[in-house]
Design an enzyme around this catalytic site. Structure first.
Site, PDB file in Angstrom:
ATOM      1  N   GLU A 226       0.822  -1.223   0.000  1.00  0.00           N
ATOM      2  CA  GLU A 226       0.000   0.000   0.000  1.00  0.00           C
ATOM      3  C   GLU A 226       0.848   1.263   0.000  1.00  0.00           C
ATOM      4  O   GLU A 226       0.409   2.302  -0.473  1.00  0.00           O
ATOM      5  CB  GLU A 226      -0.930   0.030   1.229  1.00  0.00           C
ATOM      6  CG  GLU A 226      -2.279  -0.608   0.974  1.00  0.00           C
ATOM      7  CD  GLU A 226      -3.308  -0.321   2.060  1.00  0.00           C
ATOM      8  OE1 GLU A 226      -2.984   0.320   3.072  1.00  0.00           O
ATOM      9  OE2 GLU A 226      -4.452  -0.767   1.892  1.00  0.00           O
TER      10      GLU A 226
ATOM     11  N   HIS B 175       9.198 -26.410   0.362  1.00  0.00           N
ATOM     12  CA  HIS B 175       8.528 -27.537  -0.292  1.00  0.00           C
ATOM     13  C   HIS B 175       7.290 -27.094  -1.059  1.00  0.00           C
ATOM     14  O   HIS B 175       6.383 -27.885  -1.303  1.00  0.00           O
ATOM     15  CB  HIS B 175       8.193 -28.601   0.764  1.00  0.00           C
ATOM     16  CG  HIS B 175       9.418 -29.043   1.489  1.00  0.00           C
ATOM     17  ND1 HIS B 175      10.306 -29.960   0.949  1.00  0.00           N
ATOM     18  CD2 HIS B 175       9.970 -28.630   2.665  1.00  0.00           C
ATOM     19  CE1 HIS B 175      11.314 -30.111   1.792  1.00  0.00           C
ATOM     20  NE2 HIS B 175      11.149 -29.312   2.826  1.00  0.00           N
TER      21      HIS B 175
ATOM     22  N   LYS C  85     -13.984   1.118  -2.686  1.00  0.00           N
ATOM     23  CA  LYS C  85     -14.772   1.484  -1.501  1.00  0.00           C
ATOM     24  C   LYS C  85     -15.984   2.321  -1.916  1.00  0.00           C
ATOM     25  O   LYS C  85     -17.089   2.115  -1.421  1.00  0.00           O
ATOM     26  CB  LYS C  85     -13.920   2.325  -0.532  1.00  0.00           C
ATOM     27  CG  LYS C  85     -13.055   1.527   0.407  1.00  0.00           C
ATOM     28  CD  LYS C  85     -12.484   2.466   1.473  1.00  0.00           C
ATOM     29  CE  LYS C  85     -11.349   1.805   2.240  1.00  0.00           C
ATOM     30  NZ  LYS C  85     -10.637   2.723   3.113  1.00  0.00           N
TER      31      LYS C  85
HETATM   32  O1  LIG Z   1      -8.262   1.418   9.992  1.00  0.00           O
HETATM   33  P1  LIG Z   1      -9.269   1.609   8.918  1.00  0.00           P
HETATM   34  O2  LIG Z   1      -9.527   3.054   8.619  1.00  0.00           O
HETATM   35  O3  LIG Z   1     -10.521   0.848   9.211  1.00  0.00           O
HETATM   36  O4  LIG Z   1      -8.669   1.046   7.591  1.00  0.00           O
HETATM   37  C1  LIG Z   1      -8.327  -0.290   7.420  1.00  0.00           C
HETATM   38  C2  LIG Z   1      -7.420  -0.437   6.226  1.00  0.00           C
HETATM   39  O5  LIG Z   1      -8.073   0.046   5.067  1.00  0.00           O
HETATM   40  C3  LIG Z   1      -7.171   0.821   4.283  1.00  0.00           C
HETATM   41  O6  LIG Z   1      -7.484   2.159   4.463  1.00  0.00           O
HETATM   42  C4  LIG Z   1      -7.296   0.542   2.823  1.00  0.00           C
HETATM   43  O7  LIG Z   1      -7.033  -0.781   2.544  1.00  0.00           O
HETATM   44  C5  LIG Z   1      -5.798   0.505   4.883  1.00  0.00           C
HETATM   45  O8  LIG Z   1      -4.847   1.469   4.610  1.00  0.00           O
HETATM   46  C6  LIG Z   1      -6.152   0.373   6.315  1.00  0.00           C
HETATM   47  O9  LIG Z   1      -5.153  -0.229   7.093  1.00  0.00           O
END
Ligand SMILES: O=P(O)(O)OC[C@H]1O[C@](O)(CO)[C@@H](O)[C@@H]1O
Length: 464
Positions: free
Chosen positions: A286, A315, A429
Site C-alpha cells: 500500500e 517444499h 470502496k
Molecule cells: O483502519 P481503517 O480506517 O478501518 O482502515 C483499514 C485499512 O483500510 C485501508 O485504508 C485501505 O485498505 C488501509 O490502509 C487500512 O489499514
C-alpha cells in the site's frame, strides 16, 4: 551486548558487473547518488517530523492502555478485536511472535484474544460458536471509522454483546480523533475511546494504541515494543551513510527494482514470524505501489511483496524462486537465539536417512536449511539479504516493525512517491458505499449501477 537486529546485504552485491546483483561500481555510486536523499530523511527522523515518529509520542498513552488492559483482563475471559488491514495485522503479528499460534488454547491469567479481520459470514458464525459474548470484551479498531467491513462486523457484534447483557461503557473504540461517525458512536455509547495520532496512517500504527492495547491484553509490555523501536530509530537516524544498514538495504532494493527485480520476498524462518510477513505485505504494497509520482507523472512505482515461511515453503514455492523468472529479491529473516531447542534422540540407527539426526537439534537443522536455501538461491543468481533477530522479545519486534516502516518511507523517497496514502483502494470502496445505499453516495449510485451491469454483461461464462 548483541544488537537487536543485524542486516547482511553481502549477497545483494557481486564482485563484478552482474545484471542480477549490485555491482561494485553501482555500490560505490550510492553515496554520491542517494546520500543527500538519505541524509534529508535522517534529519526528518531526528526532528521527529516523519509520521512514523509519531509512535514515540504514544509513550504517554501507555499507562492508560495498561490500566484498560488490566480492567478488561479482570472482567472478561475473551477479547474480540474487530479491525482490518493496519487495524489488525500488527496486533496479529505481535500475538504470533510473542505467544505463538496456540495462545488461545493455553492456560494463562490473560484473556484469550480473537482477531476477526474479515467480512465473512462463515468465519463470523464459527467465532460466535466458540466465543461466549457475555464473557467477551470488544475492541473496535478503525483509523477512519468508515471501513465498511469492520463497521459491518461491529454492528453485528455490538448487537450480540447488548443481547448478552454486555456493558456498553466497556466497549473500546480505537480511531482517528477527527469529527466522524465512529467518534459520534463512541460518545453516544459513552464507551472507552483511544485516539490514534491524526497523521499516523493505519498501516504504520502498530506502535500506537492499535497494537499496544491487544499486546497488553495478552500480557506483553508495550513499552518494551516502543523501546525496541527507539533503538532502531536511533541507529537509523544517527549512523553515518557508510555504515548505515537502512541506507545500504533501502538503496539496494530500489536499484534492484529499477533493474527489474519487481518482487520482494520476505522469507521468514520461524513460524512465529508468519503474521509479521502479512503485516509486511500490506505495509510494502500500500505504501509503495503508486501510479503517480509526487510531481504527477505516471510511473507505476513499487515492487510486489510476498511473504514466505521457512522451512515449510521450501517444499512449495522455492522451486519457482530458484528456477522461475529472475524478477525477485529475497530477504531472509532468522532468529539467532531461540528460547527453546529440541534435541533429537537416537532412532532407527540402521537407516541412513534417519540415523544422522541423532544428537542434532531442530533449531540447528532449521538454520542449516535456511543457509542452504539462501546459498542455492544466490548461486542461481537470485539476490538475497538476511535480517538476523537477536531473540524473540518485544524489543526485537518493535525494532523490526520500525526498521521496515523506515525502509518503506526511505525507498518511497527514492521512488518519489507518497508512501502514506492509498488512492488505489478508494474507488472500490466508493462503489461499495454506493451499491450498499450509503446516503451521501446516492448521486453516484445510478452511474455505478450502470457500470456494474455493463461489467457483468461482459462476463464470458463457461461450464465445467
Ligand atoms: O483502519 P481503517 O480506517 O478501518 O482502515 C483499514 C485499512 O483500510 C485501508 O485504508 C485501505 O485498505 C488501509 O490502509 C487500512 O489499514
Amino acid at each position: 551486548m548483541q544488537e537487536l537486529l543485524n542486516i547482511d546485504i553481502g549477497h545483494l552485491l557481486s564482485r563484478q558487473d552482474h545484471a542480477d546483483f549490485i555491482s561494485p561500481a553501482e555500490f560505490e555510486n550510492f553515496a554520491p547518488r542517494y546520500g543527500q536523499a538519505f541524509e534529508e530523511f535522517q534529519a526528518v527522523l531526528r526532528d521527529k517530523k516523519s509520521p512514523i515518529t509519531l509512535s514515540f509520542g504514544e509513550e504517554a498513552a501507555i499507562p492508560r492502555i495498561k490500566e484498560l488492559a488490566r480492567e478488561l483482563g479482570e472482567k472478561y475471559d475473551n477479547v474480540l478485536l474487530l479491525g482490518i488491514g493496519g487495524s489488525a495485522l500488527g496486533a496479529r503479528a505481535v500475538l504470533q511472535f510473542l505467544h505463538g499460534p496456540f495462545y488461545n488454547l493455553e492456560q494463562h491469567s490473560h484473556p484469550r484474544l480473537f482477531i476477526l479481520d474479515n467480512l465473512d459470514p462463515v468465519l463470523v458464525n464459527k467465532a460466535v460458536g466458540v466465543i461466549d459474548m457475555a464473557r467477551t470484551a470488544i475492541i473496535y479498531t478503525s483509523k477512519s471509522g468508515s471501513t465498511p467491513e469492520t463497521a459491518a462486523q461491529f454492528i453485528y457484534f455490538y448487537n450480540r454483546y447488548k443481547e448478552a447483557g454486555g456493558r456498553l461503557e466497556d466497549i473500546v473504540i480505537i480511531c482517528d480523533p477527527g469529527d466522524n461517525g465512529i467518534n459520534h458512536i463512541a460518545r453516544q455509547l459513552n464507551c472507552r475511546l483511544l485516539h490514534i495520532p491524526r497523521d499516523l496512517p493505519g498501516r504504520y500504527s502498530v506502535l500506537s494504541s492499535v497494537g499496544f492495547l491487544p499486546a497488553e491484553v495478552t500480557g506483553t509490555d508495550s513499552a518494551r515494543l516502543l523501546a525496541g523501536a527507539a533503538t532502531a530509530h536511533q541507529s537509523i537516524a544517527d549512523t553515518p551513510l557508510q555504515q548505515n544498514a537502512l541506507f545500504a538495504l533501502g538503496t539496494c532494493l530500489y536499484e534492484l527494482a529499477v533493474k527489474g527485480k519487481s518482487i520482494h520476498v520476505l522469507f521468514n524462518y520461524s513460524s512465529m514470524l508468519y503474521e509479521f510477513g502479512l503485516w509486511f505485505v500490506q505495509l510494502w504494497a500500500e505504501s509503495l505501489g503508486k501510479r503517480l509520482s509526487l510531481d504527477g507523472k505516471e510511473i507505476h512505482a513499487g515492487t510486489t511483496p510476498l511473504a514466505s515461511l521457512g522451512a515449510t515453503d521450501q517444499h512449495s514455492i522455492l522451486q519457482l524462486f530458484k528456477e522461475g523468472p529472475a524478477d525477485k529479491v529475497l530477504g531472509f529473516v532468522t532468529i539467532e537465539n531461540q528460547p527453546v531447542d529440541i534435541t533429537l534422540p537416537e532412532a532407527f540407527p540402521g537407516e541412513k536417512e534417519y540415523a544422522y539426526f541423532t544428537g542434532h537439534t531442530m533449531g540447528r537443522q532449521l538454520s542449516i536449511e535456511q543457509l542452504a536455501t539462501e546459498m542455492t538461491l544466490v548461486g542461481a543468481g537470485k539476490p538475497c539479504y538476511r535480517v538476523t533477530l537477536r531473540e524473540i522479545s518485544p524489543e526485537v519486534l518493535g525494532a523490526l516493525f520500525y526498521f521496515y516502516e523506515a525502509l518503506v518511507v526511505y525507498t518511497g523517497r527514492l521512488w518519489n512517491i507518497n508512501p502514506f496514502d492509498q488512492p488505489g483502494v478508494e474507488e472500490g470502496k466508493n462503489i461499495t458505499y454506493a451499491l450498499m445505499g450509503r446516503q451521501d453516495y446516492s448521486q453516484k449510485r445510478p452511474a455505478y449501477q450502470e457500470a456494474v451491469s455493463r461489467y457483468q454483461k461482459e462476463g464470458v461464462r463457461l461450464k465445467v
